[in-house]
Design a protein around this motif. Structure first.
Motif, PDB file in Angstrom:
ATOM      1  N   ALA A  63       0.823  -1.209   0.000  1.00 28.45           N
ATOM      2  CA  ALA A  63       0.000   0.000   0.000  1.00 28.45           C
ATOM      3  C   ALA A  63       0.857   1.258   0.000  1.00 28.45           C
ATOM      4  CB  ALA A  63      -0.929  -0.003   1.220  1.00 28.45           C
ATOM      5  N   ARG A  64       1.882   1.270   0.829  1.00 30.06           N
ATOM      6  CA  ARG A  64       2.740   2.454   0.929  1.00 30.06           C
ATOM      7  C   ARG A  64       3.570   2.658  -0.341  1.00 30.06           C
ATOM      8  NH1 ARG A  64       3.455   4.813   5.960  1.00 30.06           N
ATOM      9  NH2 ARG A  64       2.125   3.908   7.585  1.00 30.06           N
ATOM     10  N   ALA A  65       3.938   1.585  -0.999  1.00 29.70           N
ATOM     11  CA  ALA A  65       4.663   1.709  -2.270  1.00 29.70           C
ATOM     12  C   ALA A  65       3.756   2.302  -3.344  1.00 29.70           C
ATOM     13  CB  ALA A  65       5.202   0.356  -2.711  1.00 29.70           C
ATOM     14  N   ILE A  66       2.488   1.939  -3.312  1.00 28.40           N
ATOM     15  CA  ILE A  66       1.545   2.444  -4.308  1.00 28.40           C
ATOM     16  C   ILE A  66       1.384   3.954  -4.192  1.00 28.40           C
ATOM     17  CG2 ILE A  66      -0.914   2.467  -4.950  1.00 28.40           C
ATOM     18  CD1 ILE A  66      -0.907  -0.569  -4.293  1.00 28.40           C
ATOM     19  N   VAL A  67       1.276   4.458  -2.971  1.00 23.02           N
ATOM     20  CA  VAL A  67       1.070   5.904  -2.803  1.00 23.02           C
ATOM     21  C   VAL A  67       2.383   6.674  -2.728  1.00 23.02           C
ATOM     22  CG1 VAL A  67      -1.179   5.601  -1.711  1.00 23.02           C
ATOM     23  CG2 VAL A  67       0.873   5.736  -0.273  1.00 23.02           C
ATOM     24  N   GLY A  68       3.505   5.979  -2.839  1.00 19.83           N
ATOM     25  CA  GLY A  68       4.800   6.645  -2.920  1.00 19.83           C
ATOM     26  C   GLY A  68       5.496   6.881  -1.603  1.00 19.83           C
ATOM     27  N   LEU A  69       5.020   6.268  -0.530  1.00 22.39           N
ATOM     28  CA  LEU A  69       5.642   6.450   0.775  1.00 22.39           C
ATOM     29  C   LEU A  69       6.825   5.514   0.986  1.00 22.39           C
ATOM     30  CD1 LEU A  69       2.473   6.872   3.042  1.00 22.39           C
ATOM     31  CD2 LEU A  69       3.953   8.662   2.089  1.00 22.39           C
ATOM     32  N   VAL A  70       6.928   4.491   0.162  1.00 19.92           N
ATOM     33  CA  VAL A  70       8.031   3.532   0.229  1.00 19.92           C
ATOM     34  C   VAL A  70       8.604   3.386  -1.172  1.00 19.92           C
ATOM     35  CG1 VAL A  70       8.618   1.096   0.568  1.00 19.92           C
ATOM     36  CG2 VAL A  70       7.153   2.253   2.216  1.00 19.92           C
ATOM     37  N   LEU A  79      -0.158   3.708 -13.125  1.00 21.13           N
ATOM     38  CA  LEU A  79      -1.486   4.295 -13.101  1.00 21.13           C
ATOM     39  C   LEU A  79      -1.872   4.608 -14.541  1.00 21.13           C
ATOM     40  CD1 LEU A  79      -3.702   5.388 -11.083  1.00 21.13           C
ATOM     41  CD2 LEU A  79      -2.716   7.641 -11.512  1.00 21.13           C
ATOM     42  N   ASP A  80      -2.971   4.014 -14.995  1.00 14.94           N
ATOM     43  CA  ASP A  80      -3.374   4.161 -16.404  1.00 14.94           C
ATOM     44  C   ASP A  80      -2.248   3.749 -17.347  1.00 14.94           C
ATOM     45  OD1 ASP A  80      -5.971   5.109 -15.900  1.00 14.94           O
ATOM     46  OD2 ASP A  80      -5.233   7.153 -15.639  1.00 14.94           O
ATOM     47  N   GLY A  81      -1.457   2.772 -16.929  1.00 14.61           N
ATOM     48  CA  GLY A  81      -0.374   2.278 -17.764  1.00 14.61           C
ATOM     49  C   GLY A  81       0.899   3.083 -17.704  1.00 14.61           C
ATOM     50  N   VAL A  82       0.919   4.158 -16.905  1.00 12.08           N
ATOM     51  CA  VAL A  82       2.081   5.037 -16.797  1.00 12.08           C
ATOM     52  C   VAL A  82       2.811   4.747 -15.479  1.00 12.08           C
ATOM     53  CG1 VAL A  82       2.898   7.420 -16.706  1.00 12.08           C
ATOM     54  CG2 VAL A  82       0.941   6.824 -18.154  1.00 12.08           C
ATOM     55  N   PRO A  83       4.111   4.423 -15.512  1.00 12.97           N
ATOM     56  CA  PRO A  83       4.835   4.137 -14.261  1.00 12.97           C
ATOM     57  C   PRO A  83       4.866   5.344 -13.333  1.00 12.97           C
ATOM     58  CG  PRO A  83       6.071   3.368 -16.176  1.00 12.97           C
ATOM     59  CD  PRO A  83       4.947   4.196 -16.699  1.00 12.97           C
ATOM     60  N   LEU A  84       4.696   5.089 -12.044  1.00 16.68           N
ATOM     61  CA  LEU A  84       4.754   6.129 -11.024  1.00 16.68           C
ATOM     62  C   LEU A  84       6.092   6.049 -10.306  1.00 16.68           C
ATOM     63  CD1 LEU A  84       1.211   5.770  -9.383  1.00 16.68           C
ATOM     64  CD2 LEU A  84       1.916   7.379 -11.164  1.00 16.68           C
ATOM     65  N   GLY A  85       6.726   7.180 -10.110  1.00 20.16           N
ATOM     66  CA  GLY A  85       7.964   7.233  -9.355  1.00 20.16           C
ATOM     67  C   GLY A  85       7.696   7.519  -7.891  1.00 20.16           C
ATOM     68  N   PRO A  86       8.721   7.878  -7.131  1.00 21.56           N
ATOM     69  CA  PRO A  86       8.526   8.290  -5.735  1.00 21.56           C
ATOM     70  C   PRO A  86       7.602   9.501  -5.681  1.00 21.56           C
ATOM     71  CG  PRO A  86      10.857   7.974  -6.233  1.00 21.56           C
ATOM     72  CD  PRO A  86      10.142   7.928  -7.533  1.00 21.56           C
ATOM     73  N   VAL A  87       7.005   9.731  -4.524  1.00 18.89           N
ATOM     74  CA  VAL A  87       5.986  10.770  -4.422  1.00 18.89           C
ATOM     75  C   VAL A  87       6.504  12.132  -4.866  1.00 18.89           C
ATOM     76  CG1 VAL A  87       6.495  11.308  -1.994  1.00 18.89           C
ATOM     77  CG2 VAL A  87       4.185  11.685  -2.900  1.00 18.89           C
ATOM     78  N   GLY A  88       7.783  12.433  -4.612  1.00 17.03           N
ATOM     79  CA  GLY A  88       8.337  13.723  -5.003  1.00 17.03           C
ATOM     80  C   GLY A  88       8.482  13.904  -6.499  1.00 17.03           C
ATOM     81  N   ARG A  89       8.424  12.803  -7.236  1.00 22.18           N
ATOM     82  CA  ARG A  89       8.584  12.877  -8.692  1.00 22.18           C
ATOM     83  C   ARG A  89       7.265  12.669  -9.429  1.00 22.18           C
ATOM     84  NH1 ARG A  89      14.191   9.405  -9.645  1.00 22.18           N
ATOM     85  NH2 ARG A  89      15.523  10.652  -8.268  1.00 22.18           N
ATOM     86  N   ARG A  90       6.189  12.543  -8.723  1.00 28.26           N
ATOM     87  CA  ARG A  90       4.889  12.353  -9.359  1.00 28.26           C
ATOM     88  C   ARG A  90       4.268  13.699  -9.715  1.00 28.26           C
ATOM     89  NH1 ARG A  90       2.098   7.274  -6.053  1.00 28.26           N
ATOM     90  NH2 ARG A  90       3.924   5.904  -6.224  1.00 28.26           N
ATOM     91  N   THR A  91       3.535  13.714 -10.808  1.00 25.84           N
ATOM     92  CA  THR A  91       2.828  14.935 -11.162  1.00 25.84           C
ATOM     93  C   THR A  91       1.728  15.197 -10.143  1.00 25.84           C
ATOM     94  OG1 THR A  91       1.158  13.823 -12.506  1.00 25.84           O
ATOM     95  CG2 THR A  91       3.239  14.408 -13.594  1.00 25.84           C
ATOM     96  N   THR A  92       1.214  16.418 -10.144  1.00 30.72           N
ATOM     97  CA  THR A  92       0.129  16.753  -9.226  1.00 30.72           C
ATOM     98  C   THR A  92      -1.073  15.849  -9.450  1.00 30.72           C
ATOM     99  OG1 THR A  92       0.843  19.063  -9.143  1.00 30.72           O
ATOM    100  CG2 THR A  92      -1.424  18.599  -8.479  1.00 30.72           C
ATOM    101  N   ALA A  93      -1.385  15.597 -10.704  1.00 30.01           N
ATOM    102  CA  ALA A  93      -2.528  14.723 -11.013  1.00 30.01           C
ATOM    103  C   ALA A  93      -2.291  13.313 -10.499  1.00 30.01           C
ATOM    104  CB  ALA A  93      -2.770  14.708 -12.517  1.00 30.01           C
ATOM    105  N   GLN A  94      -1.068  12.804 -10.600  1.00 28.53           N
ATOM    106  CA  GLN A  94      -0.754  11.461 -10.106  1.00 28.53           C
ATOM    107  C   GLN A  94      -0.836  11.402  -8.583  1.00 28.53           C
ATOM    108  OE1 GLN A  94       3.098  10.894 -11.884  1.00 28.53           O
ATOM    109  NE2 GLN A  94       2.267   9.801 -13.659  1.00 28.53           N
ATOM    110  N   GLN A  95      -0.372  12.455  -7.912  1.00 28.62           N
ATOM    111  CA  GLN A  95      -0.447  12.488  -6.451  1.00 28.62           C
ATOM    112  C   GLN A  95      -1.894  12.507  -5.975  1.00 28.62           C
ATOM    113  OE1 GLN A  95       1.992  15.606  -4.759  1.00 28.62           O
ATOM    114  NE2 GLN A  95       3.637  15.223  -6.208  1.00 28.62           N
ATOM    115  N   ARG A  96      -2.728  13.272  -6.670  1.00 22.43           N
ATOM    116  CA  ARG A  96      -4.138  13.344  -6.295  1.00 22.43           C
ATOM    117  C   ARG A  96      -4.864  12.031  -6.557  1.00 22.43           C
ATOM    118  NH1 ARG A  96      -6.634  17.717  -9.876  1.00 22.43           N
ATOM    119  NH2 ARG A  96      -8.481  16.534  -9.227  1.00 22.43           N
ATOM    120  N   ALA A  97      -4.460  11.319  -7.600  1.00 20.30           N
ATOM    121  CA  ALA A  97      -5.225  10.176  -8.082  1.00 20.30           C
ATOM    122  C   ALA A  97      -5.324   9.050  -7.064  1.00 20.30           C
ATOM    123  CB  ALA A  97      -4.610   9.649  -9.379  1.00 20.30           C
ATOM    124  N   ALA A  98      -4.271   8.824  -6.284  1.00 19.49           N
ATOM    125  CA  ALA A  98      -4.262   7.743  -5.291  1.00 19.49           C
ATOM    126  C   ALA A  98      -4.103   8.340  -3.903  1.00 19.49           C
ATOM    127  CB  ALA A  98      -3.131   6.763  -5.586  1.00 19.49           C
TER     128      ALA A  98
END
Length: 273
Positions: A63-70, A79-98
């Motif tokens: 769970a924590r890896a999914i939201v970028g805490l780990v 997300l939607d087929g697009v790889p997510l990085g650590p929370v600091g490297r996610r776009t605003t839309a990606q951070q909001r999405a999960a």
């Protein structure tokens, strides 16, 4: 071909145990603890996937890896087929999405802040999701959405019950209009009657807001009441996965059968009713 909202692909997460600096590199590596070892799962739009397992099975780390805490060692969260990085490297839309709903509703909220301030902080963090103009009416609608009276807005978290605090936590997550809720033992700290209320609320929110959910619990009886599909974790790996009716009706793995035996009143009241 449709793409799942969330895909966890061959995820591996380890944590190093502290060792003296003078130990050899190999000795330090031997202290590694692998919490998640090659986990893959998907969540479709509007779907609720339950992840169940005993304490230490690795489900919260997923769970924590999914939201970028780990940060994972390897594998990917998409997300939607697009790889997510650590929370600091996610776009605003990606951070909001999960958005995540944590186990202990009291410790996840600041006891010194009012409910209105807690929600406003979410809007200030993600201004693109904030309502225009006076936010009071929007705040009251949000509280009503999670079954809270508007009068709660002026209260601090330490003045609320555990069930009310968890509703505030859910409201805070909803404030930024997510597409996925990651619920980590979201009802385990609540009384049984309140658990049922929160489960019904989550099911209702799924329908009204077209939310997908990853619902994590140690209790297969609770997961039974909310999940469309179930993944059973043990020792950092998924040992069984399938439609909830199949996993509960004809479990293939011995560990799943032991969880079923431990679940109390599995055939009792269903929050879907």
């Amino acid at each position: 071909m449709s793409v799942d909202l969330l895909e966890v692909r061959d995820l591996r997460v380890s944590f190093g145990r502290r060792t003296p600096w003078f130990r050899s590199r190999s000795a330090r590596r031997s202290g590694e603890f692998v919490a998640v070892d090659g986990v893959s799962l998907t969540v479709a739009t509007d779907e609720i996937v339950g992840v169940v397992g005993e304490s230490g099975s690795g489900k919260t780390t997923v769970a924590r890896a999914i939201v970028g805490l780990v940060r994972p060692d390897s594998g990917a969260v998409l997300l939607d087929g697009v790889p997510l990085g650590p929370v600091g490297r996610r776009t605003t839309a990606q951070q909001r999405a999960a958005q995540m709903v944590f186990q202990d509703p009291r410790s996840s909220l600041s006891p010194r802040m009012t409910v209105a301030a807690i929600i406003d902080e979410a809007w200030r963090t993600h201004p693109s999701s904030a309502p225009p103009g006076d936010r009071t009416a929007a705040l009251h609608r949000l509280l009503d959405d999670v079954g809270l009276d508007a009068s709660v807005a002026g209260q601090r978290a330490d003045e609320l019950s555990g069930g009310q605090c968890q509703r505030v936590s859910i409201a805070r997550a909803l404030a930024v209009r997510p597409r996925l809720l990651v619920c980590d033992e979201a009802v385990s700290a609540l009384d049984v009657s309140v658990q049922a209320q929160i489960l019904r609320l989550l099911l209702d929110l799924r329908e009204r807001h077209h939310l997908a959910m990853l619902f994590i619990s140690h209790d297969l009886g609770v997961v039974h009441q909310i999940a469309d599909r179930i993944a059973v974790m043990r020792g950092g790996v998924v040992v069984e996965e399938g439609q909830a009716t199949d996993v509960l009706g004809a479990p293939r793995h011995e560990y799943t059968r032991s969880l079923l035996d431990a679940a109390l009143e599995l055939s009792g009241t269903d929050s879907r009713e």
